[in-house]
Design an enzyme around this catalytic site. Structure first.
Site, PDB file in Angstrom:
ATOM      1  CG  ASP A   1      -2.020   1.125   1.147  1.00 50.19           C
ATOM      2  OD1 ASP A   1      -3.324   0.573   1.411  1.00 50.19           O
ATOM      3  OD2 ASP A   1      -1.622   1.400   0.160  1.00 50.19           O
ATOM      4  CD1 TRP A   2       1.436   5.548  -3.662  1.00 50.18           C
ATOM      5  CD2 TRP A   2       0.242   3.228  -3.215  1.00 50.18           C
ATOM      6  NE1 TRP A   2       1.530   4.925  -5.209  1.00 50.18           N
ATOM      7  CE2 TRP A   2       1.067   4.220  -5.136  1.00 50.18           C
ATOM      8  CE3 TRP A   2       0.063   2.454  -3.259  1.00 50.18           C
ATOM      9  CZ2 TRP A   2       1.208   3.004  -6.406  1.00 50.18           C
ATOM     10  CZ3 TRP A   2      -0.373   1.398  -4.159  1.00 50.18           C
ATOM     11  CH2 TRP A   2       0.145   1.411  -6.034  1.00 50.18           C
TER      12      TRP A   2
END
Ligand code: GLC
Length: 745
Positions: free
Chosen positions: A265-266
């Site tokens: 995930d970012w």
């Protein structure tokens, strides 16, 4: 003669092309097996080139291998539509003029259709939009289980039941990937609330993990063939989901045989050594130069960039893990960016708007319809319809977090109702309440000015005065994807409706007996006024065609066939995550980690309500129709079975009403005499059948051993204990029509 010459030229060109093919390096030759192409490309790459392809080079892209003609990889949000283009290293939109999209209904609505055909339609359509925009990885769908109705991102997911989510996610994946676009099924795993999402360490027993929180991801991998999985921000067993050895190496890659790439995930990566060894393959969104959070263009300082290369150079890390990561990323590139057969896709086509509307039509749930107020009747003298509520006019496609979109169009409920009513009714509007007048996300603005400085009393007075003289009153409220109201990175603080909506609804109920409440949300909400309101519709976040789908149901153009994919509790304390006091967790004294223990175990949603006999406001699987269905007695093709057998249950269902409609026949299995405690019953099959008035259909649902198993954590295996089982067939988890007892030998 000319024809002969033309044929000769063509033949010689084909021979030349064949010869040229023979000179094509293996990795570029699409006719060669995928694994051969991967190994050939890998063998030609330097260590630096392998490092380059396993981390981002921009906000949403990772580098290819220019020297070999291997293209960059481009990702895009999100699960409901294709995010607008952003600048290289920014979250803000780049303000292009040709990247508006179709917003499809939120995935709670898709789940509420209980129709895998709608999932396939959804995935195919959104995959075509991604392909048209030149994207290789679609960052969705999300399948985190609905554990608490406060979770800000439940609208992006597929409800509380692992079987329903498993059945509904697979066709979506297949639809997307047939376009040469990878999905990124998220957020793996245990990202079941947004508060403290980066620091929550989930504590859950292995049986619950395997029975409740993993099945949809397992189906995505083993049945859906997902090409990427996105790790979650939260921790489990004190390791972040993006580099969690048990979840990624042991379960995903070894047990399930996942051959795709694990994408972070970012900003979900926190440690180079763990990122090297714990199963991460592609690092995105890290906001650090290693020293300070938020440094822009710090891509060489990503955990899997220079720090990794340094470890290899100093002999502190080998290259086996690097080769495995690079193989998985190359496989992803060959499946997507270098799949030259994938076509061009399409964007904002009428077919996509039609798909969005059909999914919305089928996902809307008719919760209550006393005195058959619905469908609204427009025959006879011209009617007067009053529409009340901010959600009747407020754009919902902007906001909510990373799934926010820039749409080519969004039909509001008010506009949809006005168009559908035409000249058969005067449609008036009153604001009713003021909620969130903003309308902007990452530079995309709604352009609406919702400013209204009147007091709540003035707003209610206006609505009540107009309601008195109306034939029908339609209140459109609910949540609105603003912070704390169904939005990423924040949870709600209460089950009730915000902005004083309950008072408005109560006042309208006193003023007009033909009141319809349309709740727009991705979560259950409290409805203290429910007994005073004859009709209630759950309308989800429906995207570009919202107003048309709502009007289709209100005026009977469509007979509602949605069923709830989650339980609506009467009160928050009736929900298992809150009853056991297990939310949002306890912060450690010596760190920012919040330990959150899932004390309810497997008793999530209806499993809790059924087992603890807590009557819900509206049950999992509930949904009414404008027609009636009658069930015969369920039978089966056997009374005894072994684990090698399947058993087929059959029940006659009749449309005994006056209009065509669809019924969702649900099959639940109980194991009343088991050596371990099990929920009262669990969904193990369903079939949606469309029936004409008077039509009867024998609906059959087959199950095998899997439907009888529980997960034995000690044996780390699925176990079906011999003995008696009960099959319950019905129209909802709280509406069982008949049962059938059978034995497993
Ligand atoms: C966000 C979300 C994830 C999204 C990603 C890129 O924080 O958690 O779902 O795909 O970052 O926007």
């Amino acid at each position: 003669m000319n024809r002969l010459i033309a044929l000769t030229i063509t033949a010689s060109l084909c021979i030349a092309a064949k010869a040229a093919d023979r000179d094509l390096p293996v990795y570029r030759d699409a006719s060669r097996p995928l694994e051969e192409r991967v190994e050939d490309a890998l063998s030609r790459m330097t260590v630096q080139e392998k490092i380059n392809i396993i981390h981002a080079q921009s906000k949403f892209s990772s580098r290819g291998v220019p020297r070999l003609g291997i293209p960059d990889l481009w990702c895009t949000d999100g699960p409901h539509g294709i995010r607008p283009e952003v600048l290289w290293d920014q979250w803000e939109q780049a303000a292009w003029s040709n990247d508006s999209c179709v917003a499809f209904p939120a995935l709670t609505c898709l789940a509420a259709t209980w129709n895998p055909d709608m999932s396939r339609l959804y995935g195919t359509s959104i995959g075509q939009e991604a392909r048209y925009r030149g994207k290789d990885v679609l960052l969705g769908p999300g399948v985190n289980i609905y554990r608490t109705p406060l979770n800000g991102r439940n609208f992006e997911y597929m409800g509380e039941d692992p079987y329903l989510a498993s059945r509904m996610v697979v066709p979506y994946i297949q639809g997307v990937q047939q376009n040469g676009v990878a999905v990124s099924v998220k957020h793996y795993a245990l990202n079941n609330n947004e508060v403290n999402r980066h620091t929550t360490n989930v504590i859950v027993d292995d049986r619950t993990l395997h029975e409740i929180y993993l099945p949809a991801f397992k189906a995505a991998v083993k049945d859906g063939g997902a090409w990427t999985i996105m790790g979650s921000y939260n921790l489990y067993k004190d390791q972040h989901g993006c580099h969690n050895s048990y979840l990624l190496n042991d379960i995903l890659k070894k047990e399930w045989g996942f051959d795709g790439a694990v994408v972070s995930d970012w900003g979900g990566v926190h440690d180079t050594d763990q990122a090297i060894t714990n199963g991460l393959d592609l690092e995105f969104g890290t906001w650090t130069d290693g020293l300070h959070a938020g440094a822009s263009n710090a891509y060489d300082n990503y955990f899997l960039a220079k720090p990794y290369l340094d470890r290899i150079s100093k002999g502190q890390a080998g290259t086996d893990e690097l080769d495995d990561k690079a193989r998985r990323v190359l496989r992803l590139i060959f499946r997507t960016a270098m799949d030259y057969t994938k076509g061009e896709g399409e964007m904002c086509s009428e077919a996509h708007y039609d798909a969005a509307r059909r999914i919305g039509d089928e996902g809307i749930v008719l919760l209550r319809n006393k005195k058959r107020v619905l469908p609204l009747r427009l025959d006879g003298p011209k009617k007067k319809i009053l529409v009340v509520g901010e959600n009747a006019i407020k754009m919902m496609t902007v906001g909510g977090g990373s799934s926010s979109l820039k749409v080519q169009r969004e039909v509001s409920p008010l506009d949809g109702i006005r168009v559908a009513a035409g000249n058969t009714a005067d449609v008036l509007y009153a604001r009713g309440y003021v909620g969130d007048v903003t309308g902007e996300y990452n530079g995309v603005t709604t352009g609406q000015d919702l400013t209204d400085n009147r007091t709540p009393d003035e707003l209610i007075a206006e609505a009540v005065a107009l309601a008195a003289g109306a034939d029908y009153v339609i209140f459109v409220g609910g949540l609105n994807k603003s912070a704390g109201q169904d939005c990423e990175d924040s949870d709600r603080r209460e089950l009730g409706l915000p902005y004083g909506q309950d008072a408005v609804i109560e006042a309208l109920a006193r003023a007009n007996r033909n009141l319809v409440v349309v709740n727009v949300s991705g979560n259950a909400v409290a409805m203290p006024w429910v007994d005073k309101v004859p009709a209630v519709i759950q309308a989800w976040f429906l995207g570009s065609e919202a107003g048309n789908s709502i009007a289709d149901v209100l005026f009977g153009k469509v007979n509602p066939s949605g069923r709830l994919p989650m339980t609506f509790p009467v009160a928050l304390a009736d929900n298992s995550a809150h009853a056991a006091g297990a939310y949002p967790g306890l912060k450690r004294a010596d760190s920012n980690i919040v330990d959150l223990e899932y004390k309810e175990g497997i008793l999530v949603g209806y499993r809790w309500h059924d087992t603890r006999k807590i009557k819900p406001l509206f049950a999992f699987g509930h949904g009414l129709s404008y027609t009636d269905f009658t069930y015969g007695k369920v039978t089966a093709d056997r009374r005894e079975m072994t684990v090698a057998d399947t058993i087929t249950f059959t029940v006659p269902v009749t449309n005994s009403g006056a209009v065509a409609g669809a019924e969702v026949v649900q099959l639940y299995i109980s194991d009343p005499k088991c050596s371990v405690s099990r929920p009262a019953k669990e969904l193990k099959g369903f079939a949606k059948v469309f029936l004409q008035p008077g039509e009867t259909r024998n609906v059959s649902i087959s199950v095998g051993k899997d439907a009888l198993c529980y997960f034995d954590a000690d044996r780390h295996d699925w176990v079906a204990e011999p003995g008696e089982f009960i099959a319950s067939v019905g129209a909802a988890s709280d509406n069982i029509k008949s049962t059938f007892r059978f034995n497993l030998r």
